[in-house]
Enzyme design. Sequence first.
Site, mmCIF file in Angstrom:
data_model
loop_
_atom_site.group_PDB
_atom_site.id
_atom_site.type_symbol
_atom_site.label_atom_id
_atom_site.label_comp_id
_atom_site.label_asym_id
_atom_site.label_seq_id
_atom_site.Cartn_x
_atom_site.Cartn_y
_atom_site.Cartn_z
ATOM 1 N N GLU A 112 0.881 -1.169 0.000
ATOM 2 C CA GLU A 112 0.000 0.000 0.000
ATOM 3 C C GLU A 112 0.917 1.218 0.000
ATOM 4 O O GLU A 112 1.229 1.791 1.024
ATOM 5 C CB GLU A 112 -0.923 -0.002 1.219
ATOM 6 C CG GLU A 112 -1.956 1.113 1.148
ATOM 7 C CD GLU A 112 -2.836 1.193 2.387
ATOM 8 O OE1 GLU A 112 -3.847 1.904 2.326
ATOM 9 O OE2 GLU A 112 -2.517 0.540 3.408
ATOM 10 N N ALA A 123 -2.770 7.733 6.942
ATOM 11 C CA ALA A 123 -1.784 7.276 7.928
ATOM 12 C C ALA A 123 -0.505 6.774 7.279
ATOM 13 O O ALA A 123 0.285 6.082 7.912
ATOM 14 C CB ALA A 123 -2.389 6.186 8.803
ATOM 15 N N HIS A 178 -5.424 6.081 -2.020
ATOM 16 C CA HIS A 178 -4.742 7.260 -1.475
ATOM 17 C C HIS A 178 -4.489 8.256 -2.608
ATOM 18 O O HIS A 178 -3.358 8.649 -2.878
ATOM 19 C CB HIS A 178 -3.452 6.864 -0.768
ATOM 20 C CG HIS A 178 -3.696 6.192 0.549
ATOM 21 N ND1 HIS A 178 -3.982 6.901 1.701
ATOM 22 C CD2 HIS A 178 -3.743 4.876 0.887
ATOM 23 C CE1 HIS A 178 -4.172 6.048 2.698
ATOM 24 N NE2 HIS A 178 -4.049 4.819 2.225
ATOM 25 N N ASP A 231 -16.267 -1.648 9.501
ATOM 26 C CA ASP A 231 -16.065 -1.590 10.950
ATOM 27 C C ASP A 231 -16.944 -0.546 11.629
ATOM 28 O O ASP A 231 -16.840 -0.328 12.836
ATOM 29 C CB ASP A 231 -14.596 -1.327 11.281
ATOM 30 C CG ASP A 231 -14.078 0.011 10.752
ATOM 31 O OD1 ASP A 231 -14.825 0.689 10.017
ATOM 32 O OD2 ASP A 231 -12.926 0.374 11.066
ATOM 33 N N HIS A 234 -14.703 3.431 9.487
ATOM 34 C CA HIS A 234 -14.289 3.876 8.157
ATOM 35 C C HIS A 234 -15.496 4.227 7.288
ATOM 36 O O HIS A 234 -15.424 5.144 6.472
ATOM 37 C CB HIS A 234 -13.482 2.778 7.456
ATOM 38 C CG HIS A 234 -12.075 2.651 7.929
ATOM 39 N ND1 HIS A 234 -11.746 2.052 9.126
ATOM 40 C CD2 HIS A 234 -10.892 3.024 7.358
ATOM 41 C CE1 HIS A 234 -10.428 2.064 9.272
ATOM 42 N NE2 HIS A 234 -9.889 2.656 8.212
ATOM 43 N N ASP A 257 -8.091 -3.967 6.806
ATOM 44 C CA ASP A 257 -7.098 -2.888 6.949
ATOM 45 C C ASP A 257 -6.566 -2.876 8.378
ATOM 46 O O ASP A 257 -6.232 -1.831 8.938
ATOM 47 C CB ASP A 257 -7.710 -1.530 6.580
ATOM 48 C CG ASP A 257 -6.662 -0.447 6.355
ATOM 49 O OD1 ASP A 257 -5.476 -0.780 6.194
ATOM 50 O OD2 ASP A 257 -7.028 0.746 6.358
ATOM 51 N N ILE A 290 -7.734 8.519 10.641
ATOM 52 C CA ILE A 290 -7.883 7.099 10.928
ATOM 53 C C ILE A 290 -6.637 6.374 10.438
ATOM 54 O O ILE A 290 -6.147 6.630 9.332
ATOM 55 C CB ILE A 290 -9.140 6.531 10.249
ATOM 56 C CG1 ILE A 290 -10.398 7.197 10.814
ATOM 57 C CG2 ILE A 290 -9.226 5.022 10.431
ATOM 58 C CD1 ILE A 290 -11.675 6.806 10.093
ATOM 59 N N ALA A 291 -6.118 5.471 11.252
ATOM 60 C CA ALA A 291 -4.864 4.779 10.939
ATOM 61 C C ALA A 291 -5.096 3.270 10.937
ATOM 62 O O ALA A 291 -4.836 2.595 11.924
ATOM 63 C CB ALA A 291 -3.785 5.163 11.950
ATOM 64 N N GLY A 292 -5.604 2.769 9.828
ATOM 65 C CA GLY A 292 -5.924 1.352 9.796
ATOM 66 C C GLY A 292 -7.074 1.063 10.744
ATOM 67 O O GLY A 292 -7.835 1.957 11.131
#
Length: 362
Positions: A112, A123, A178, A231, A234, A257, A290-292
């Site tokens: 990624e 992130a 991204h 989730d 996201h 993710d 948000i980071a994963g």
Amino acid sequence: MISGRIVTPDGVVAGSLHLDGDRIASVEPCASAADRWILPGFVDIHNHGGGGFTFTTGDAAQAREAAAFHLRHGTTTMLASLVSSPFELMRDAVLAYAPLVAEGVLAGVHFEGPYLSHARCGAQNPEFLRDPSLDELTEILKIAEGSLRMVTIAPERAGALDAIRLLAEHGTVAAVGHTDGSYAEVLAAVEAGATVGTHLFNGMRPVHHREPGPIVALLDSPTVVCELVADGVHLHDGTLAFAAHSAGSARSALITDAMTAAGMPDGEYDLGGLTVTVADRVARLANGSIAGSTLTMDAAVRQALGAGLSVTDVAAMAATTPARAIGLADELGALRPGLRADLVELDAELRVVRVMKSGEWI
């Protein structure tokens, strides 16, 4: 023989599933089926780690433990995803993970990045972002010997289309993600051979009615599989359902993710050299990005069902479609005769009871 409500590509069969070694022999109706759901083993094509372990450092021992953690949650096939990194780490990770791919612990490697947009880096560590390099990719493809399965690229970066064509020529999936690219730039990437949209909606320019941008381009491209992080963080459940209905289950893939913190307590963790704080299961950078996630695939399945999607569609999105997206549909991803016997047994509350991989309970 495995008994329960068996979710096949053609619908739910109350009956029994029979094995022939590591393969599915038959699915047969039975009046006395057990009160269990039997789904195909989950296929996660975007995962950075879990259980306190990571894929992002190129450490084979860490990767083995992360894969084992997610296997216990029903993920029988997975890619090890790295975040944007220096070339040396990319090269070393491919070499370190190749034996795990040969062993069947991993299905391959997913980069990624680092060929992503600074404006939509999320992130991803901006220090490592750069334009696509054909030299880098050519060397990686050579040493990977088939273990590199997917690379996410922002199509507006210089050289992106040539990189996508190179990946496609070598049978490696090119994904769009991204990106701050325009509708036209994303369609050009699809024309060049991109076939996956990385975590749709996240890390992308939002939809505008006069410039549809990446989201509409990906949703409306019949050759593209759209990744969805189910989730409740996201994506709102309404957005999840909208995307799944728009693309259809044959073009929608549930992903986690996930990062190191999946299955772990709240606290501070590392993701590609950036500090991530996890609070109430949500992983964020200090700037709020948000980071994963801390998601597992069984939880993603429950979330998608709670969003109103059917169990047959969710099974396809959690296994069949992602397996096809990375070229494994002839081997696994559905409960039908001839395919590898990978399955997940869930109770009435959709919690994992046990997991089978290659005909063996783990």
